[in-house]
Each structure stands twice: as structure tokens, then as C-alpha cells.
Design a protein around this motif. Sequence first.
Motif, PDB file in Angstrom:
ATOM      1  N   ILE A   1       0.840  -1.200   0.000  1.00 52.86           N
ATOM      2  CA  ILE A   1       0.000   0.000   0.000  1.00 52.86           C
ATOM      3  C   ILE A   1       0.877   1.254   0.000  1.00 52.86           C
ATOM      4  O   ILE A   1       0.661   2.187  -0.780  1.00 52.86           O
ATOM      5  N   ILE A   2       1.866   1.264   0.879  1.00 56.24           N
ATOM      6  CA  ILE A   2       2.765   2.417   0.968  1.00 56.24           C
ATOM      7  C   ILE A   2       3.573   2.566  -0.319  1.00 56.24           C
ATOM      8  O   ILE A   2       3.818   3.687  -0.795  1.00 56.24           O
ATOM      9  N   ALA A   3       3.978   1.427  -0.905  1.00 57.54           N
ATOM     10  CA  ALA A   3       4.748   1.475  -2.149  1.00 57.54           C
ATOM     11  C   ALA A   3       3.933   2.120  -3.263  1.00 57.54           C
ATOM     12  O   ALA A   3       4.459   2.914  -4.059  1.00 57.54           O
ATOM     13  N   VAL A   4       2.634   1.797  -3.310  1.00 53.93           N
ATOM     14  CA  VAL A   4       1.774   2.400  -4.326  1.00 53.93           C
ATOM     15  C   VAL A   4       1.631   3.901  -4.068  1.00 53.93           C
ATOM     16  O   VAL A   4       1.672   4.712  -5.001  1.00 53.93           O
ATOM     17  N   LEU A   5       1.460   4.282  -2.810  1.00 56.66           N
ATOM     18  CA  LEU A   5       1.350   5.702  -2.463  1.00 56.66           C
ATOM     19  C   LEU A   5       2.633   6.453  -2.813  1.00 56.66           C
ATOM     20  O   LEU A   5       2.584   7.596  -3.271  1.00 56.66           O
ATOM     21  N   ILE A   6       3.782   5.806  -2.578  1.00 50.58           N
ATOM     22  CA  ILE A   6       5.060   6.420  -2.954  1.00 50.58           C
ATOM     23  C   ILE A   6       5.094   6.657  -4.461  1.00 50.58           C
ATOM     24  O   ILE A   6       5.558   7.698  -4.940  1.00 50.58           O
TER      25      ILE A   6
ATOM     26  N   LEU B   1      -7.233   0.513  -7.899  1.00 48.01           N
ATOM     27  CA  LEU B   1      -7.867   0.903  -6.634  1.00 48.01           C
ATOM     28  C   LEU B   1      -8.701  -0.238  -6.068  1.00 48.01           C
ATOM     29  O   LEU B   1      -8.718  -0.479  -4.857  1.00 48.01           O
ATOM     30  N   LEU B   2      -9.388  -0.952  -6.951  1.00 44.55           N
ATOM     31  CA  LEU B   2     -10.194  -2.088  -6.513  1.00 44.55           C
ATOM     32  C   LEU B   2      -9.318  -3.185  -5.925  1.00 44.55           C
ATOM     33  O   LEU B   2      -9.603  -3.740  -4.854  1.00 44.55           O
ATOM     34  N   LEU B   3      -8.224  -3.507  -6.626  1.00 42.94           N
ATOM     35  CA  LEU B   3      -7.312  -4.545  -6.143  1.00 42.94           C
ATOM     36  C   LEU B   3      -6.687  -4.125  -4.808  1.00 42.94           C
ATOM     37  O   LEU B   3      -6.528  -4.946  -3.896  1.00 42.94           O
ATOM     38  N   LEU B   4      -6.344  -2.866  -4.697  1.00 44.58           N
ATOM     39  CA  LEU B   4      -5.755  -2.365  -3.460  1.00 44.58           C
ATOM     40  C   LEU B   4      -6.736  -2.492  -2.306  1.00 44.58           C
ATOM     41  O   LEU B   4      -6.362  -2.882  -1.195  1.00 44.58           O
ATOM     42  N   ALA B   5      -8.003  -2.190  -2.570  1.00 44.25           N
ATOM     43  CA  ALA B   5      -9.028  -2.308  -1.534  1.00 44.25           C
ATOM     44  C   ALA B   5      -9.179  -3.762  -1.076  1.00 44.25           C
ATOM     45  O   ALA B   5      -9.335  -4.045   0.123  1.00 44.25           O
ATOM     46  N   LEU B   6      -9.104  -4.697  -2.024  1.00 39.61           N
ATOM     47  CA  LEU B   6      -9.210  -6.118  -1.684  1.00 39.61           C
ATOM     48  C   LEU B   6      -8.009  -6.567  -0.849  1.00 39.61           C
ATOM     49  O   LEU B   6      -8.148  -7.357   0.089  1.00 39.61           O
ATOM     50  N   ILE B   7      -6.823  -6.062  -1.181  1.00 39.34           N
ATOM     51  CA  ILE B   7      -5.622  -6.405  -0.425  1.00 39.34           C
ATOM     52  C   ILE B   7      -5.729  -5.902   1.005  1.00 39.34           C
ATOM     53  O   ILE B   7      -5.393  -6.600   1.964  1.00 39.34           O
ATOM     54  N   VAL B   8      -6.215  -4.671   1.160  1.00 41.55           N
ATOM     55  CA  VAL B   8      -6.401  -4.105   2.500  1.00 41.55           C
ATOM     56  C   VAL B   8      -7.401  -4.935   3.285  1.00 41.55           C
ATOM     57  O   VAL B   8      -7.211  -5.224   4.477  1.00 41.55           O
TER      58      VAL B   8
ATOM     59  N   ILE C   1       0.521  -6.716  15.726  1.00 39.68           N
ATOM     60  CA  ILE C   1      -0.024  -6.075  14.527  1.00 39.68           C
ATOM     61  C   ILE C   1       0.537  -4.662  14.381  1.00 39.68           C
ATOM     62  O   ILE C   1       0.894  -4.224  13.281  1.00 39.68           O
ATOM     63  N   PHE C   2       0.620  -3.946  15.493  1.00 40.55           N
ATOM     64  CA  PHE C   2       1.164  -2.590  15.474  1.00 40.55           C
ATOM     65  C   PHE C   2       2.607  -2.586  14.979  1.00 40.55           C
ATOM     66  O   PHE C   2       2.979  -1.782  14.103  1.00 40.55           O
ATOM     67  N   PHE C   3       3.416  -3.499  15.506  1.00 33.27           N
ATOM     68  CA  PHE C   3       4.826  -3.539  15.121  1.00 33.27           C
ATOM     69  C   PHE C   3       5.009  -3.967  13.666  1.00 33.27           C
ATOM     70  O   PHE C   3       5.827  -3.394  12.939  1.00 33.27           O
ATOM     71  N   THR C   4       4.260  -4.980  13.227  1.00 31.23           N
ATOM     72  CA  THR C   4       4.456  -5.463  11.854  1.00 31.23           C
ATOM     73  C   THR C   4       3.914  -4.464  10.840  1.00 31.23           C
ATOM     74  O   THR C   4       4.475  -4.309   9.747  1.00 31.23           O
ATOM     75  N   ALA C   5       2.844  -3.739  11.179  1.00 34.44           N
ATOM     76  CA  ALA C   5       2.330  -2.693  10.286  1.00 34.44           C
ATOM     77  C   ALA C   5       3.332  -1.551  10.193  1.00 34.44           C
ATOM     78  O   ALA C   5       3.566  -0.988   9.114  1.00 34.44           O
ATOM     79  N   GLY C   6       3.942  -1.216  11.329  1.00 36.41           N
ATOM     80  CA  GLY C   6       4.971  -0.178  11.322  1.00 36.41           C
ATOM     81  C   GLY C   6       6.162  -0.589  10.483  1.00 36.41           C
ATOM     82  O   GLY C   6       6.723   0.223   9.724  1.00 36.41           O
ATOM     83  N   ALA C   7       6.549  -1.870  10.590  1.00 39.90           N
ATOM     84  CA  ALA C   7       7.675  -2.375   9.799  1.00 39.90           C
ATOM     85  C   ALA C   7       7.371  -2.289   8.308  1.00 39.90           C
ATOM     86  O   ALA C   7       8.228  -1.908   7.505  1.00 39.90           O
ATOM     87  N   GLY C   8       6.138  -2.632   7.921  1.00 39.47           N
ATOM     88  CA  GLY C   8       5.755  -2.569   6.518  1.00 39.47           C
ATOM     89  C   GLY C   8       5.787  -1.156   5.970  1.00 39.47           C
ATOM     90  O   GLY C   8       6.205  -0.921   4.828  1.00 39.47           O
ATOM     91  N   THR C   9       5.363  -0.210   6.795  1.00 37.07           N
ATOM     92  CA  THR C   9       5.369   1.193   6.381  1.00 37.07           C
ATOM     93  C   THR C   9       6.787   1.704   6.160  1.00 37.07           C
ATOM     94  O   THR C   9       7.113   2.294   5.124  1.00 37.07           O
ATOM     95  N   VAL C  10       7.651   1.440   7.138  1.00 34.81           N
ATOM     96  CA  VAL C  10       9.011   1.984   7.075  1.00 34.81           C
ATOM     97  C   VAL C  10       9.855   1.291   6.006  1.00 34.81           C
ATOM     98  O   VAL C  10      10.642   1.934   5.311  1.00 34.81           O
ATOM     99  N   VAL C  11       9.683  -0.042   5.856  1.00 38.89           N
ATOM    100  CA  VAL C  11      10.528  -0.746   4.897  1.00 38.89           C
ATOM    101  C   VAL C  11      10.202  -0.339   3.459  1.00 38.89           C
ATOM    102  O   VAL C  11      11.071  -0.394   2.582  1.00 38.89           O
ATOM    103  N   ALA C  12       8.966   0.095   3.202  1.00 40.28           N
ATOM    104  CA  ALA C  12       8.620   0.567   1.856  1.00 40.28           C
ATOM    105  C   ALA C  12       9.476   1.773   1.489  1.00 40.28           C
ATOM    106  O   ALA C  12       9.964   1.889   0.356  1.00 40.28           O
ATOM    107  N   PHE C  13       9.684   2.667   2.452  1.00 43.47           N
ATOM    108  CA  PHE C  13      10.533   3.831   2.206  1.00 43.47           C
ATOM    109  C   PHE C  13      12.002   3.424   2.109  1.00 43.47           C
ATOM    110  O   PHE C  13      12.749   3.951   1.278  1.00 43.47           O
ATOM    111  N   SER C  14      12.405   2.478   2.960  1.00 47.20           N
ATOM    112  CA  SER C  14      13.802   2.042   2.939  1.00 47.20           C
ATOM    113  C   SER C  14      14.169   1.426   1.589  1.00 47.20           C
ATOM    114  O   SER C  14      15.218   1.746   1.012  1.00 47.20           O
ATOM    115  N   PHE C  15      13.302   0.565   1.064  1.00 44.57           N
ATOM    116  CA  PHE C  15      13.566  -0.053  -0.232  1.00 44.57           C
ATOM    117  C   PHE C  15      13.481   0.978  -1.367  1.00 44.57           C
ATOM    118  O   PHE C  15      14.173   0.847  -2.382  1.00 44.57           O
TER     119      PHE C  15
END
Length: 296
Positions: A106-111, A125-132, A157-171
Motif C-alpha cells: 500500500i505504501i509502495a503504491v502511495l510512494i 484501486l479495486l485490487l488495493l481495496a481487496l488487499i487491504v 499487529i502494530f509492530f508489523t504494520a509499522g515495519a511494513g510502512t518503514v521498509v517501503a521507504f527504505s527499499f
Amino acid sequence: MLSGAFFFFIAVAILSYGIQGSLQTTFARKYDAFTVVLHRNLSLIVTMAPILLLVTREEIFEVAEHLPILILASSTGAVSILLAQTSSRYLPIGISTSIRQVVQIIIAVLIGVVLLNEWLTPIQLLLLALIVFIGVMLALLRSDHPHLDPTKIWTGIFFTAGAGTVVAFSFYFLGLLSREMNPLVAGYFWEVGVAVFALIYFVILSLFGKVGERISVSMNDRLKIIGISLLTISATSSYAYALSTGPYALAAGLLTATTLVASVMGWVIYKERLTKFQIALIIAGVGLMFLLKLLS
């Protein structure tokens, strides 16, 4: 048209990251995230160094010209891996990885939209909604795993969601770096930077009393952590190369296949059996991520 090398290196990265992360979970649960990350990345400074023999001296020194991007990539990389290792203490590996990958995509798409001006089509957008939706379902479903504390599920869940957010920027920053210089050099100094920033974070948190009492690590476990970390060499080198030759969004999307590797590893090693519905959700989520990135 993308080359076969792009997909080959992505496949190597998927297997290497998936297996390495799953095996390191043993020690993240036995000790803590800082213990694993510091042993992992400080050892990589030495064990990963031989890949620099494959590049020229000029290419190595070129890293000095791109320090701002390297600092952004490594500082966020250290945060993401610490959060990911911490989340594995509270969630089954397959679930933790799946939620993290959903957030990351999700973050990668927003980037792509904000930084690369890549706007989404209605089908995307539809596929993204299904993934969410799948990510939310996985987060809400409870699993019976005696070795995990069920009261800590939302912490995980909080920690893994945070990891997903930050790693998108790192990559994303790693991708920029890999296009500006030799991917092997970029990958090596990214991992070195992660070690440096993880150490800085540890010192700062220790000064403020935010890091718990340290548990001594046996020499046997220390060697195992370092040995498992060797898989990072093929993972990071391959992913850096893929980022330098293909679209960031597609590479990020394909890397979500580590979810399947992590789920299998969690089942085999930790007996973290998933229900058929959870397995179906994970497969559907990965499939939708592939489709989303193919349409991006």
C-alpha cells in the motif's frame, strides 16, 4: 520488456529473505530484536565484505557522493527490521509477514503516486481495496499457538504494520541508490548503515532506560545468528540488482511472495499451523499483489 535476470534475482531475494527471516525468528523470540539485529548486521560488515572484490575501487568510493540517500535508506532499514523482529514475538510468522507485506505494498503504491506521479487506475484501486480487506481479516483472525501470548496480538499487529510502512521507504531509497551506483556496493553499504543505525538506536534507548535487561547470548546461538545472516548477502545483493534494472513498484510487489516462504517455514519449524481459510487468504493476498504490480 524486463529481462530474465530481473526475475531471477527477485526469486533469489524472495527465497533468501524468506528463509533468513524465518530462521532468525527463533532468536528474536528467545532474546529480543536488538540482540538479533546487532549480531546480524555487525557481522555482515565482515562477512558481506568479499562482494566488494567484484567491484572497482572507484565504485566503492562513489558511495561518498550519495551519503544523504544512503543515510535515509539505512536509518529507515534499521527501524523496519527491528520492528519486524519484534512483531515475530507476538504473531505467527506467516501472519506477521502477510500483514507487513500488505502494508508495504500500500505504501509502495502511495510512494509511486506522490513521489513518482504514478496515478492509480480504477482496477488498481479495486485490487488495493481487496488487499487491504485481506490484511484486516488476517489481523482479526485468531490462531491457537501456545508458544505465543494471545493478549499481545494487537501489539504484534502494530509492530508489523509499522515495519511494513518503514521498509517501503527504505527499499525506495535503496532503489534510488542502486540506480546511482553499483548495486553490490549499494547493498553492502545499506546493510552496514543498518548496523550503525541499529547500534545508535540501541545506545539512545539504553540511555533513556527504554531497553530491558540484556540477556547474555551463548556462543552457539551467536554463531547460529551469524550463520543465518549469511543468507542476507544473496538476498540484499540480488534485490539491489533487481531494483537497479526494473521498476521499484514491481520489484516491491514481487517481493511479497516472501509471505508464502515465511508461512511454510513457520509451519515446518515452529508448528504454527494455519487454518485453511488463513492459507487461502494469504495466497489470495499474494496473488492480488502480483496482479496489482503487473498492472502498475
